[in-house]
Design a protein around this motif. Structure first.
Motif, PDB file in Angstrom:
ATOM      1  N   ASN A  61       0.815  -1.202   0.000  1.00  0.00           N
ATOM      2  CA  ASN A  61       0.000   0.000   0.000  1.00  0.00           C
ATOM      3  C   ASN A  61       0.855   1.262   0.000  1.00  0.00           C
ATOM      4  O   ASN A  61       0.348   2.358   0.095  1.00  0.00           O
ATOM      5  CB  ASN A  61      -0.934   0.003   1.207  1.00  0.00           C
ATOM      6  CG  ASN A  61      -0.172  -0.296   2.464  1.00  0.00           C
ATOM      7  OD1 ASN A  61       1.037  -0.122   2.481  1.00  0.00           O
ATOM      8  ND2 ASN A  61      -0.853  -0.736   3.491  1.00  0.00           N
ATOM      9  N   ASN A  62       2.165   1.114  -0.097  1.00  0.00           N
ATOM     10  CA  ASN A  62       2.997   2.313   0.031  1.00  0.00           C
ATOM     11  C   ASN A  62       3.140   3.090  -1.269  1.00  0.00           C
ATOM     12  O   ASN A  62       3.861   4.059  -1.332  1.00  0.00           O
ATOM     13  CB  ASN A  62       4.370   1.958   0.598  1.00  0.00           C
ATOM     14  CG  ASN A  62       4.865   0.653   0.085  1.00  0.00           C
ATOM     15  OD1 ASN A  62       4.318   0.159  -0.898  1.00  0.00           O
ATOM     16  ND2 ASN A  62       5.874   0.090   0.720  1.00  0.00           N
ATOM     17  N   THR A  63       2.449   2.638  -2.312  1.00  0.00           N
ATOM     18  CA  THR A  63       2.568   3.342  -3.580  1.00  0.00           C
ATOM     19  C   THR A  63       1.511   4.427  -3.753  1.00  0.00           C
ATOM     20  O   THR A  63       1.701   5.332  -4.538  1.00  0.00           O
ATOM     21  CB  THR A  63       2.489   2.372  -4.764  1.00  0.00           C
ATOM     22  OG1 THR A  63       1.534   1.385  -4.451  1.00  0.00           O
ATOM     23  CG2 THR A  63       3.832   1.762  -5.040  1.00  0.00           C
ATOM     24  N   PHE A  64       0.383   4.344  -3.041  1.00  0.00           N
ATOM     25  CA  PHE A  64      -0.578   5.446  -3.130  1.00  0.00           C
ATOM     26  C   PHE A  64      -0.785   6.081  -1.763  1.00  0.00           C
ATOM     27  O   PHE A  64      -0.438   5.508  -0.744  1.00  0.00           O
ATOM     28  CB  PHE A  64      -1.970   5.041  -3.612  1.00  0.00           C
ATOM     29  CG  PHE A  64      -2.137   3.692  -4.164  1.00  0.00           C
ATOM     30  CD1 PHE A  64      -2.238   3.524  -5.535  1.00  0.00           C
ATOM     31  CD2 PHE A  64      -2.244   2.578  -3.338  1.00  0.00           C
ATOM     32  CE1 PHE A  64      -2.437   2.270  -6.064  1.00  0.00           C
ATOM     33  CE2 PHE A  64      -2.445   1.337  -3.873  1.00  0.00           C
ATOM     34  CZ  PHE A  64      -2.532   1.185  -5.250  1.00  0.00           C
ATOM     35  N   ASP A  65      -1.351   7.263  -1.782  1.00  0.00           N
ATOM     36  CA  ASP A  65      -1.631   7.935  -0.520  1.00  0.00           C
ATOM     37  C   ASP A  65      -2.984   7.481   0.007  1.00  0.00           C
ATOM     38  O   ASP A  65      -3.888   7.147  -0.739  1.00  0.00           O
ATOM     39  CB  ASP A  65      -1.636   9.449  -0.715  1.00  0.00           C
ATOM     40  CG  ASP A  65      -2.566   9.859  -1.831  1.00  0.00           C
ATOM     41  OD1 ASP A  65      -2.566   9.163  -2.864  1.00  0.00           O
ATOM     42  OD2 ASP A  65      -3.310  10.836  -1.698  1.00  0.00           O
ATOM     43  N   ARG A 123      -5.527   7.578   3.943  1.00  0.00           N
ATOM     44  CA  ARG A 123      -5.686   8.074   5.299  1.00  0.00           C
ATOM     45  C   ARG A 123      -5.435   6.908   6.243  1.00  0.00           C
ATOM     46  O   ARG A 123      -5.852   5.782   5.993  1.00  0.00           O
ATOM     47  CB  ARG A 123      -7.129   8.568   5.434  1.00  0.00           C
ATOM     48  CG  ARG A 123      -7.464   9.427   6.611  1.00  0.00           C
ATOM     49  CD  ARG A 123      -8.838  10.105   6.346  1.00  0.00           C
ATOM     50  NE  ARG A 123      -9.788   9.195   5.709  1.00  0.00           N
ATOM     51  CZ  ARG A 123     -10.545   8.309   6.371  1.00  0.00           C
ATOM     52  NH1 ARG A 123     -10.465   8.211   7.678  1.00  0.00           N
ATOM     53  NH2 ARG A 123     -11.388   7.532   5.717  1.00  0.00           N
ATOM     54  N   GLU A 124      -4.719   7.177   7.343  1.00  0.00           N
ATOM     55  CA  GLU A 124      -4.466   6.084   8.276  1.00  0.00           C
ATOM     56  C   GLU A 124      -5.672   5.915   9.208  1.00  0.00           C
ATOM     57  O   GLU A 124      -6.148   6.897   9.775  1.00  0.00           O
ATOM     58  CB  GLU A 124      -3.204   6.355   9.084  1.00  0.00           C
ATOM     59  CG  GLU A 124      -2.675   5.091   9.714  1.00  0.00           C
ATOM     60  CD  GLU A 124      -1.162   5.103   9.809  1.00  0.00           C
ATOM     61  OE1 GLU A 124      -0.669   5.335  10.900  1.00  0.00           O
ATOM     62  OE2 GLU A 124      -0.495   4.871   8.779  1.00  0.00           O
ATOM     63  N   HIS A 166      -8.942   4.355   2.240  1.00  0.00           N
ATOM     64  CA  HIS A 166      -8.689   4.689   0.841  1.00  0.00           C
ATOM     65  C   HIS A 166      -9.913   5.411   0.276  1.00  0.00           C
ATOM     66  O   HIS A 166     -11.028   5.184   0.733  1.00  0.00           O
ATOM     67  CB  HIS A 166      -8.421   3.412   0.040  1.00  0.00           C
ATOM     68  CG  HIS A 166      -7.076   2.827   0.322  1.00  0.00           C
ATOM     69  ND1 HIS A 166      -6.007   2.970  -0.509  1.00  0.00           N
ATOM     70  CD2 HIS A 166      -6.635   2.124   1.387  1.00  0.00           C
ATOM     71  CE1 HIS A 166      -4.948   2.375   0.010  1.00  0.00           C
ATOM     72  NE2 HIS A 166      -5.310   1.848   1.169  1.00  0.00           N
TER      73      HIS A 166
END
Lengths: 193, 265
Positions: B2-6, B8-9, B57
């Protein structure tokens, strides 16, 4: 010699497996694109999902590699967000275990086409075992169930047996596998002369 | 990955990764033992709530990720509906034999596959692989040589894809032609996969030697850069599934919308 797998063996196995994990991920859409044709044509390509185990074993040739490879490939597929979700991880564990057991039965001494084909069949049996409980496969009509099993076994021999063996042989020819083999007795003899 | 798109955590990201994985595996096994169609549908809905609202997301992306689910649902249901065993015939057409039993069983399997897909994607979207492997070293006592190898392997993925593109460009520049049909496809596969794999092995070997030199395989008295523990959200997560599994069981008994209590017979 130290017992178990060294970090080198593990990392090489995992990297090969993750490369196959990418293939596994692409294989998913292909599988369900073929599936609606019915009559289990899809089962003929199912064998691709066992290939990491045998390719890695043929390259590294140590105990536990087949299992590790299948688990690594399926977790790679899982972490990329496979459509099949959680299933792939657990199927990977069971398939890897069954393939490993077949190879273990030959005491990790044979690296030929027969062993990898049998390992493929072993993995297929593992997957059928999972499907039987998860997919109510026993409730398909008998002819249909037999067709499914037949196609899956044929597919796994083609992919996990023949194709994996072909890939491993071609990789041997590149010389890259020599990096990973421990020095043999002949090598020491050559030094002593 | 999931580190390729931004994104919300959310609270799902803060759950202990090992606990999340073990819960997911437990749910997988639990779902195998659900034979009541009503309960299966309710269970699917409750996993869908997590997937749609709490992965952090944007909805557009969630919708995009949901497209394959439709294919999964259709492809899983059809073979059971068309070829399953059963007595009450609805339709017979050549080899296809649709019965009431196989219809419900097919739909049940569709929802089951959907649940697995939802759980899996929820996990993949809310878990950083690095935290997962760090957590497995700390909570599940996984040997560091496996964890670090996995992390290195995952890091190599983009490099492999780049390598693949290099090979394809090189083939184009040198005018590699493969014949048409199955034979051509086979050659294309061979000319691409062998250089890719051999390069992977060489690179992995070099990295492994460097990692061994830096004692990445050393497991005693190891300290960790990321310290991962447990928190309140872990209780919430487990509680969510405990409460809603109970609720789905209760609702399926009291207010069934299909008259099927066991799809196996």
């Amino acid at each position: 010699m130290k017992k178990g797998l060294k970090l080198t063996d593990i990392l090489v196995t995992i990297v090969i497996s993750i490369a196959f994990g990418i293939v596994y991920k692409i294989w998913g859409p292909l599988y369900y694109a073929v599936k609606p044709f019915g009559l289990h044509i899809d089962q003929l390509i199912y064998g691709m999902w066992f290939i990491a185990a045998t390719v890695a074993f043929l390259i590294i040739r140590k105990a536990g590699v087949a299992f590790l490879a299948e688990v690594a490939a399926s977790s790679g597929e899982f972490l990329m967000g496979s459509e099949f979700g959680l299933e792939v991880l657990l199927y990977g564990v069971v398939q890897g275990l069954f393939a490993e057991l077949v190879i273990m039965a030959f005491r990790y001494k044979r690296y030929d086409l027969l062993v990898v084909s049998l390992a493929g069949i072993g993995a297929a049996i593992g997957s059928i075992f999972m499907d039987y409980y998860k997919g109510y496969m026993g409730d398909l009509s008998t002819w249909n169930f037999m067709l499914l099993i037949g196609f899956r076994l044929i597919g796994s021999v083609i992919f996990t047996g023949f194709m994996a063996f072909g890939i491993a042989k071609a990789l041997e020819a590149t010389g890259v596998t020599n990096l990973l083999r421990p020095a043999s007795k002949e090598d020491y003899d050559a030094l002593n002369q | 990955m999931n580190n390729t798109f931004d994104f919300r955590e959310t609270w799902l990201h803060k759950i202990n990764p090992s606990l999340k994985l073990l819960t997911m595996i437990f749910l997988f096994i639990l779902v195998i033992f659900i034979h009541n169609l009503n309960q299966m549908i309710l269970f699917t809905i409750m996993t869908m709530i997590l997937f749609v609202f709490f992965t952090g997301h944007p909805y557009k992306r969630i919708l995009l990720f949901s497209i394959p689910f439709l294919f999964i649902f259709i492809s899983t249901t059809t073979s059971m509906i068309f070829f399953g065993k059963g007595d009450t015939t609805i339709l017979r057409w050549g080899l296809v034999h649709v019965t009431e039993e196989s219809l419900f069983r097919g739909i049940h399997l569709g929802f089951r596959a959907l649940t697995y897909a939802l759980l899996g994607l929820t996990f993949a979207l809310t878990t950083r692989p690095v935290y997962l492997f760090y957590s497995m070293m700390q909570q599940l006592k996984l040997n560091p040589k496996y964890s670090y190898s996995f992390m290195a392997g995952i890091r190599l993925m983009p490099i492999m894809i780049e390598e693949f593109q290099h090979i394809r460009s090189a083939q184009k520049v040198r005018g590699v032609r493969t014949g048409a049909g199955m034979n051509g496809l086979f050659h294309l596969f061979k000319f691409t996969s062998i250089p890719l794999l051999s390069q992977c092995i060489r690179r992995a070997f070099r990295i492994a030697v460097a990692m061994e030199a830096k004692r990445f395989d050393y497991s005693k008295e190891r300290t960790f850069y990321y310290k991962i523990g447990f928190s309140k959200v872990d209780v919430v997560f487990v509680g969510y599934f405990v409460v809603l599994t109970g609720l789905s069981f209760y609702l399926a008994q009291e207010f069934p919308f299909f008259p099927v209590t066991d799809v196996r017979d």
